[in-house]
Design a protein around this motif. Structure first.
Motif, PDB file in Angstrom:
ATOM      1  N   GLY A  41      14.054  22.399 -11.975  1.00 34.59           N
ATOM      2  CA  GLY A  41      14.711  21.094 -11.915  1.00 34.59           C
ATOM      3  C   GLY A  41      14.302  20.222 -10.735  1.00 34.59           C
ATOM      4  N   LYS A  42      13.240  20.617 -10.018  1.00 33.10           N
ATOM      5  CA  LYS A  42      12.834  19.837  -8.845  1.00 33.10           C
ATOM      6  C   LYS A  42      12.454  18.410  -9.237  1.00 33.10           C
ATOM      7  N   SER A  43      11.556  18.300 -10.241  1.00 33.04           N
ATOM      8  CA  SER A  43      11.094  16.969 -10.653  1.00 33.04           C
ATOM      9  C   SER A  43      12.232  16.161 -11.246  1.00 33.04           C
ATOM     10  N   THR A  44      13.048  16.810 -12.058  1.00 33.59           N
ATOM     11  CA  THR A  44      14.180  16.115 -12.678  1.00 33.59           C
ATOM     12  C   THR A  44      15.096  15.539 -11.605  1.00 33.59           C
ATOM     13  N   ASP A  80      13.788   0.211  -3.160  1.00 34.01           N
ATOM     14  CA  ASP A  80      14.061   0.923  -1.911  1.00 34.01           C
ATOM     15  C   ASP A  80      13.717   2.392  -1.976  1.00 34.01           C
ATOM     16  N   VAL A  81      13.487   2.899  -3.193  1.00 36.80           N
ATOM     17  CA  VAL A  81      13.172   4.315  -3.341  1.00 36.80           C
ATOM     18  C   VAL A  81      11.809   4.433  -4.000  1.00 36.80           C
ATOM     19  N   LEU A 159      13.278   5.327   1.250  1.00 36.65           N
ATOM     20  CA  LEU A 159      13.221   6.748   0.920  1.00 36.65           C
ATOM     21  C   LEU A 159      11.999   6.969   0.031  1.00 36.65           C
ATOM     22  N   MET A 160      11.252   8.021   0.336  1.00 36.61           N
ATOM     23  CA  MET A 160      10.096   8.342  -0.511  1.00 36.61           C
ATOM     24  C   MET A 160      10.352   9.673  -1.208  1.00 36.61           C
ATOM     25  N   LEU A 161      10.114   9.672  -2.532  1.00 30.86           N
ATOM     26  CA  LEU A 161      10.219  10.903  -3.309  1.00 30.86           C
ATOM     27  C   LEU A 161       8.802  11.338  -3.662  1.00 30.86           C
ATOM     28  N   ALA A 185       5.908  11.533   8.040  1.00 35.39           N
ATOM     29  CA  ALA A 185       7.055  12.280   8.553  1.00 35.39           C
ATOM     30  C   ALA A 185       7.233  12.008  10.045  1.00 35.39           C
ATOM     31  N   SER A 186       6.095  12.005  10.751  1.00 34.35           N
ATOM     32  CA  SER A 186       6.188  11.827  12.198  1.00 34.35           C
ATOM     33  C   SER A 186       6.647  10.421  12.549  1.00 34.35           C
ATOM     34  N   GLU A 187       6.451   9.458  11.608  1.00 36.96           N
ATOM     35  CA  GLU A 187       6.903   8.097  11.864  1.00 36.96           C
ATOM     36  C   GLU A 187       8.358   7.898  11.482  1.00 36.96           C
ATOM     37  N   GLY A 188       8.981   8.961  10.960  1.00 35.63           N
ATOM     38  CA  GLY A 188      10.408   8.874  10.676  1.00 35.63           C
ATOM     39  C   GLY A 188      10.752   8.439   9.276  1.00 35.63           C
ATOM     40  N   MET A 189       9.787   8.446   8.346  1.00 33.41           N
ATOM     41  CA  MET A 189      10.089   8.105   6.953  1.00 33.41           C
ATOM     42  C   MET A 189      10.992   9.194   6.359  1.00 33.41           C
ATOM     43  N   THR A 190      12.054   8.768   5.706  1.00 31.52           N
ATOM     44  CA  THR A 190      12.925   9.730   5.026  1.00 31.52           C
ATOM     45  C   THR A 190      12.237  10.150   3.733  1.00 31.52           C
ATOM     46  N   MET A 191      12.068  11.461   3.566  1.00 34.46           N
ATOM     47  CA  MET A 191      11.317  11.917   2.403  1.00 34.46           C
ATOM     48  C   MET A 191      11.975  13.108   1.744  1.00 34.46           C
ATOM     49  N   LEU A 192      11.810  13.155   0.431  1.00 37.80           N
ATOM     50  CA  LEU A 192      12.276  14.292  -0.348  1.00 37.80           C
ATOM     51  C   LEU A 192      11.076  14.771  -1.151  1.00 37.80           C
TER      52      LEU A 192
END
Lengths: 247, 386
Positions: A41-44, A80-81, A159-161, A185-192
């Motif tokens: 279910g990761k992609s879902t 935004d996402v 937010l980046m998926l 990541a090092s620049e502080g982007m919120t990521m999943l």
């Protein structure tokens, strides 16, 4: 208040229940890795967050705003996402530059010059300025994926998926894409991230979630999950990964 | 030693290509005889010899002494033309002889135990033999057609290809053909727009879109099923009778355009839909995930890709449309076919209709080549190495 909050999220495809009351919360600047077997279910999960898949139950909130269910402006949410797919999904009939400029121009109503300036800046960042006029089919997989990331970044998302973004790449091309994610990541982007690159997950993430049977089975810091998993399912999964030489 | 390595050590001996070479020589000879006979008949026709004269000459046993001087008296251009025709079948002997020579060579190599050279020569021989047989069939069919046209005192020729009449009336028919061209040019523009609207209406998402989807489906079902000649007839004769303002006072040409747009709009809408559905859903997903709405996604991502894919079937439908412009004669429009029919009944000869047939074929060929070129150019642009 968390940045992203998922409460009891259920997702059914017909009679198949993929997400079964999943809870997850993410803080701003977190880099969260989703691991787990194929089909867990990761992609879902990622697609539910930006509304590509409507959820069947529960609720998703971003900064306290409900972004799931009826009455949500999905087009607004998706500004935004950002999402990057395993199979790149660049638009083959457009040049790299046009791929990146399309959404900023049509959705954010930027002028051509503004959009192109933004695109060139991003291309410089992903080191593909010289490919601006090339078409996707003329690029390698790694280059295409970097363009896809640039295309998502052009909307300046909060937010980046990232959905298994290195799974379709030849081994020697994986590094160039992961380097870029590391930089974000090092620049502080919120990521999943949904990923099978365990070494990378261990290195880059602030939190790792092991998905099993449609819920977050175990979560914790990378050290905790990869070195001392508490639950037997997590242990079994990591054991099989280590045996396959992937960690 | 296993069987397998034994097989490699003793390669198979190539079967002789001599029989097929001889067959090629035989076929070439027979073709030559037949074509020369047809050319002789043609010479007689050119010399003004009728079937009746031939029968008379045969009865008196003076066939050759009667015919030869007549043919000999043909003007120089006729001799030149006939001479070239005579040479055509002889050309078949070049590959046929080459094939026979290669077959002989193969035999020599086999005696010298040179299997590889023998194989190469055999392949060469059978290739050239088939080449000459293939072209022999081509030439045979061509000359059979020619014979069919000139047989019975040029019965077929004068019915369908009466040159003087064709030349005389080509201008008139050609002018009337401009009406056909006008109808299909205008109709094509309308169809491209109208069919896209219908296709998008059929695919509009959501519950609110359902009535629109239903309407579009009903329209395509109805107008794809209706024969275009009936649509033209009903609209061309029906609308003026209704006396509805504007719609009731158009000229027949515009009724034809209207009717053909309705009919072919239904076909082309389905072509569009097939093209749109052939674009992988991940493209829609990628565009929507960037915040583009359904129509922006269609406009910038899906339709441009779909159009590239549907150009060949679209051309197919447009050629069909162009041919169907000949149906407008049922509502009295003077198009090329109608004009040619009038001329044909005035002159008791169908050659004017042949002009129309030739015109219709001629206009489709450059279109097909243009489409091929467009697709090739696009492929080079998006896929070629840079």
């Amino acid at each position: 208040m968390s940045f992203l909050e998922m409460r009891g999220v259920v997702k059914r495809f017909g009679s198949l229940e993929v997400l079964r009351g999943l809870n997850l919360s993410i803080e701003e600047h977190d880099v969260v890795c989703l691991i787990g077997a194929s089909g867990c279910g990761k992609s879902t999960l990622l697609r539910c967050i930006n509304g590509l898949e409507p959820i069947s139950g529960g609720e998703i909130q971003i900064l306290g705003d409900r972004v799931s269910g009826a009455g949500v402006d999905v087009n607004r949410l998706r500004r935004d996402v950002g999402i990057v797919f395993q199979s790149f999904n660049l638009f083959p009939h457009m040049s790299v530059l046009e791929n990146i400029c399309l959404a900023p121009r049509q959705v954010l109503a930027l002028s051509k010059a503004e959009a192109e300036a933004r695109a060139y800046e991003l291309l410089k960042r992903v080191q593909l300025e010289q490919k601006a006029k090339a078409y996707p089919d003329q690029l390698s997989g790694g280059q295409q994926q970097r363009v896809a990331i640039a295309r998502a970044l052009a909307m300046q998302p909060m937010l980046m998926l990232l959905d298994e973004i290195t799974s379709a790449l030849d081994p020697e091309l994986v590094a160039e894409v992961l380097d870029l994610v590391r930089e974000l990541a090092s620049e502080g982007m919120t990521m999943l991230l949904a990923t099978h690159e365990m070494g990378f997950a261990k290195e880059v993430s602030s939190k790792v979630c092991f998905l099993y049977q449609g819920v977050v089975h175990e979560e914790g810091t990378p050290e905790q999950i990869f070195s001392a998993p508490k639950k037997p399912r997590t242990q079994a999964f990591l054991k099989s990964i280590i045996e396959a030489g992937r960690l | 030693m296993t069987d397998r390595s034994a097989r490699f050590r003793a390669p198979s001996i190539p079967k002789s290509a001599m029989p097929i070479s001889l067959a090629a020589l035989l076929v070439s000879s027979l073709t030559t005889l037949f074509t020369w006979w047809v050319i002789w008949q043609l010479a007689l026709v050119l010399a003004g010899v009728t079937e009746e004269k031939i029968t008379n000459a045969n009865e008196k046993n003076v066939y050759w002494s009667e015919m030869l001087p007549r043919v000999a008296a043909l003007p120089i251009w006729a001799w030149l033309g006939l001479g070239i025709l005579v040479l055509i079948p002889l050309w078949l002997f070049i590959p046929a002889f080459k094939s026979a020579k290669a077959a002989t060579r193969a035999k020599g190599y086999l005696q010298k135990q040179d299997l590889i050279a023998a194989r190469v020569a055999t392949a060469d021989s059978s290739n050239t033999a088939w080449f000459s047989i293939g072209y022999a069939i081509f030439i045979l069919l061509g000359f059979t057609g020619l014979w069919f046209i000139i047989a019975k005192d040029v019965a077929v020729g004068s019915t369908f290809f009466k040159l003087d009449l064709m030349l005389e009336k080509a201008g008139l028919v050609g002018q009337a053909f401009l009406t056909n061209v006008f109808i299909f040019m205008v109709a094509q523009v309308f169809i491209l727009i109208w069919a896209l609207i219908v296709a998008l209406a059929r695919m509009i998402p959501g519950e609110a879109g359902q009535p629109i989807r239903l309407l579009a489906t009903f329209y395509t079902d109805a107008f794809r099923g209706l024969p275009s000649v009936i649509t033209i007839y009903l609209i061309g004769f029906g609308l003026p009778l209704t006396g509805i303002p504007i719609l009731g006072d158009l000229s027949p040409v515009w009724y034809a355009i209207f009717a053909l747009t309705l009919t072919y709009g239904a076909y082309v809408a389905e072509v569009y839909r097939a093209g749109i559905e052939s674009i992988h859903p991940s493209q829609m997903m990628a565009a929507r995930s960037l915040g583009l709405n359904f129509f922006q996604t269609m406009r910038f991502v899906i339709v441009p890709q779909a159009v590239r894919r549907i150009i060949p079937p679209l051309l197919n439908d447009f050629v069909g449309l162009q041919k169907d412009t000949a149906l407008v004669n049922v509502i009295g429009t003077i198009d090329a076919f109608n004009q040619a029919r009038i001329l044909a009944s005035n002159n008791f000869n169908l050659s004017t209709v042949t002009i129309v047939a030739i015109l219709f074929v001629l206009i489709t060929i450059p279109q097909a080549r243009l489409v091929d070129r467009l697709l090739e150019q696009d492929a080079r642009k998006t896929r070629g190495a840079k």
